[in-house]
Design a protein around this motif. Structure first.
Motif, PDB file in Angstrom:
ATOM      1  N   GLN A  47      -1.419  -2.705   5.931  1.00  7.87           N
ATOM      2  CA  GLN A  47      -1.327  -2.796   7.397  1.00  7.87           C
ATOM      3  C   GLN A  47       0.103  -2.979   7.890  1.00  7.87           C
ATOM      4  O   GLN A  47       0.567  -2.223   8.735  1.00  7.87           O
ATOM      5  CB  GLN A  47      -2.179  -3.976   7.901  1.00  7.87           C
ATOM      6  N   LYS A  48       0.766  -3.979   7.371  1.00 11.95           N
ATOM      7  CA  LYS A  48       2.082  -4.350   7.892  1.00 11.95           C
ATOM      8  C   LYS A  48       3.178  -3.486   7.278  1.00 11.95           C
ATOM      9  O   LYS A  48       3.332  -3.424   6.059  1.00 11.95           O
ATOM     10  CB  LYS A  48       2.351  -5.821   7.594  1.00 11.95           C
ATOM     11  N   ARG A  49       3.929  -2.850   8.151  1.00 16.02           N
ATOM     12  CA  ARG A  49       5.057  -2.041   7.692  1.00 16.02           C
ATOM     13  C   ARG A  49       6.249  -2.945   7.417  1.00 16.02           C
ATOM     14  O   ARG A  49       6.535  -3.829   8.189  1.00 16.02           O
ATOM     15  CB  ARG A  49       5.437  -0.994   8.730  1.00 16.02           C
ATOM     16  N   ARG A  50       6.903  -2.678   6.313  1.00 17.08           N
ATOM     17  CA  ARG A  50       8.085  -3.448   5.933  1.00 17.08           C
ATOM     18  C   ARG A  50       9.232  -2.495   5.672  1.00 17.08           C
ATOM     19  O   ARG A  50       9.034  -1.334   5.346  1.00 17.08           O
ATOM     20  CB  ARG A  50       7.811  -4.265   4.671  1.00 17.08           C
ATOM     21  N   MET A  59       7.710   1.307   6.119  1.00 17.34           N
ATOM     22  CA  MET A  59       6.412   1.855   5.738  1.00 17.34           C
ATOM     23  C   MET A  59       5.646   0.800   4.949  1.00 17.34           C
ATOM     24  O   MET A  59       6.237  -0.142   4.432  1.00 17.34           O
ATOM     25  CB  MET A  59       6.542   3.165   4.956  1.00 17.34           C
ATOM     26  N   THR A  60       4.341   0.977   4.885  1.00 13.52           N
ATOM     27  CA  THR A  60       3.533   0.059   4.089  1.00 13.52           C
ATOM     28  C   THR A  60       3.674   0.413   2.613  1.00 13.52           C
ATOM     29  O   THR A  60       4.102   1.522   2.264  1.00 13.52           O
ATOM     30  CB  THR A  60       2.053   0.125   4.494  1.00 13.52           C
ATOM     31  N   GLN A  61       3.280  -0.524   1.769  1.00  8.16           N
ATOM     32  CA  GLN A  61       3.353  -0.267   0.336  1.00  8.16           C
ATOM     33  C   GLN A  61       2.400   0.848  -0.074  1.00  8.16           C
ATOM     34  O   GLN A  61       2.738   1.691  -0.911  1.00  8.16           O
ATOM     35  CB  GLN A  61       3.027  -1.553  -0.430  1.00  8.16           C
ATOM     36  N   ALA A  62       1.237   0.883   0.547  1.00  7.56           N
ATOM     37  CA  ALA A  62       0.267   1.934   0.229  1.00  7.56           C
ATOM     38  C   ALA A  62       0.790   3.310   0.648  1.00  7.56           C
ATOM     39  O   ALA A  62       0.582   4.297  -0.063  1.00  7.56           O
ATOM     40  CB  ALA A  62      -1.066   1.647   0.907  1.00  7.56           C
ATOM     41  N   GLU A  63       1.470   3.379   1.793  1.00 14.43           N
ATOM     42  CA  GLU A  63       2.054   4.659   2.232  1.00 14.43           C
ATOM     43  C   GLU A  63       3.112   5.139   1.253  1.00 14.43           C
ATOM     44  O   GLU A  63       3.201   6.342   0.969  1.00 14.43           O
ATOM     45  CB  GLU A  63       2.673   4.511   3.626  1.00 14.43           C
ATOM     46  N   ALA A  64       3.917   4.217   0.746  1.00 15.85           N
ATOM     47  CA  ALA A  64       4.966   4.593  -0.203  1.00 15.85           C
ATOM     48  C   ALA A  64       4.357   5.168  -1.480  1.00 15.85           C
ATOM     49  O   ALA A  64       4.804   6.205  -1.988  1.00 15.85           O
ATOM     50  CB  ALA A  64       5.838   3.382  -0.525  1.00 15.85           C
TER      51      ALA A  64
END
Length: 170
Positions: A47-50, A59-64
């Motif tokens: 959820q949270k973009r970092r 971007m989120t870790q899952a997106e990366a």
């Protein structure tokens, strides 16, 4: 450990394929954010973009991870196997491990095939370790402390003093 090494081997092969384009986002994720691949999938931030350093974007870790998987599907295959093994070990579910062993090695990276064959060969010990509530972790910790005492003391002239020191520490 074998699953983690297989995952890293495929990751390094992907990095080598991208070595001509070191500015690509996928290269930077595989090179500097490789720990995301070893993280348990339930613990990935979705959820949270970092801000990802080296990548210089939010971007989120899952997106990366999904960005890398879009370019390298074979990495995704071995990552899924790795995540299934992690889940089976965390839940101590021997049946889930047996399901992983029954994966047909078609279109899988060579490292995944070796991983599955090795796990199949050692299925008895692995399933027993899942069924048993005991771990050799505390024993290994004691061994490490004893070795550290002997290293820091550079040897004891009197063996009784060495044993006394171990009793004091433990």
């Amino acid at each position: 450990q074998l699953a983690g090494r297989a995952l890293d081997t495929v990751r390094i092969q992907c990095i080598r394929k991208l070595s001509a384009d070191k500015r690509s986002r996928e290269y930077k994720i595989l090179k500097s954010h490789w720990r995301l691949l070893h993280k348990y999938s339930a613990n990935l931030e979705r959820q949270k973009r970092r801000y990802l350093y080296g990548l210089n974007e939010y971007m989120t870790q899952a997106e990366a991870i999904n960005l890398v998987f879009n370019r390298f599907p074979n990495l995704e295959q071995i990552w899924n196997i790795y995540q299934q093994i992690l889940a089976a070990i965390r839940t101590r579910n021997a049946l889930l491990l047996v399901e992983i062993f029954n994966i047909k090695p078609k279109n899988l990276p060579d490292e995944a095939v070796v991983l599955i064959k090795t796990l199949k060969k050692n299925i008895k010990g692995i399933s027993e370790s899942c069924d048993s509530p005991y771990s050799n972790g505390p024993l290994e910790g004691l061994n490490r402390k004893i070795k550290q005492i002997s290293r820091s003391g550079y040897g004891y002239r009197n063996l009784a003093n060495f044993f006394n020191r171990i009793r004091l520490e433990l």
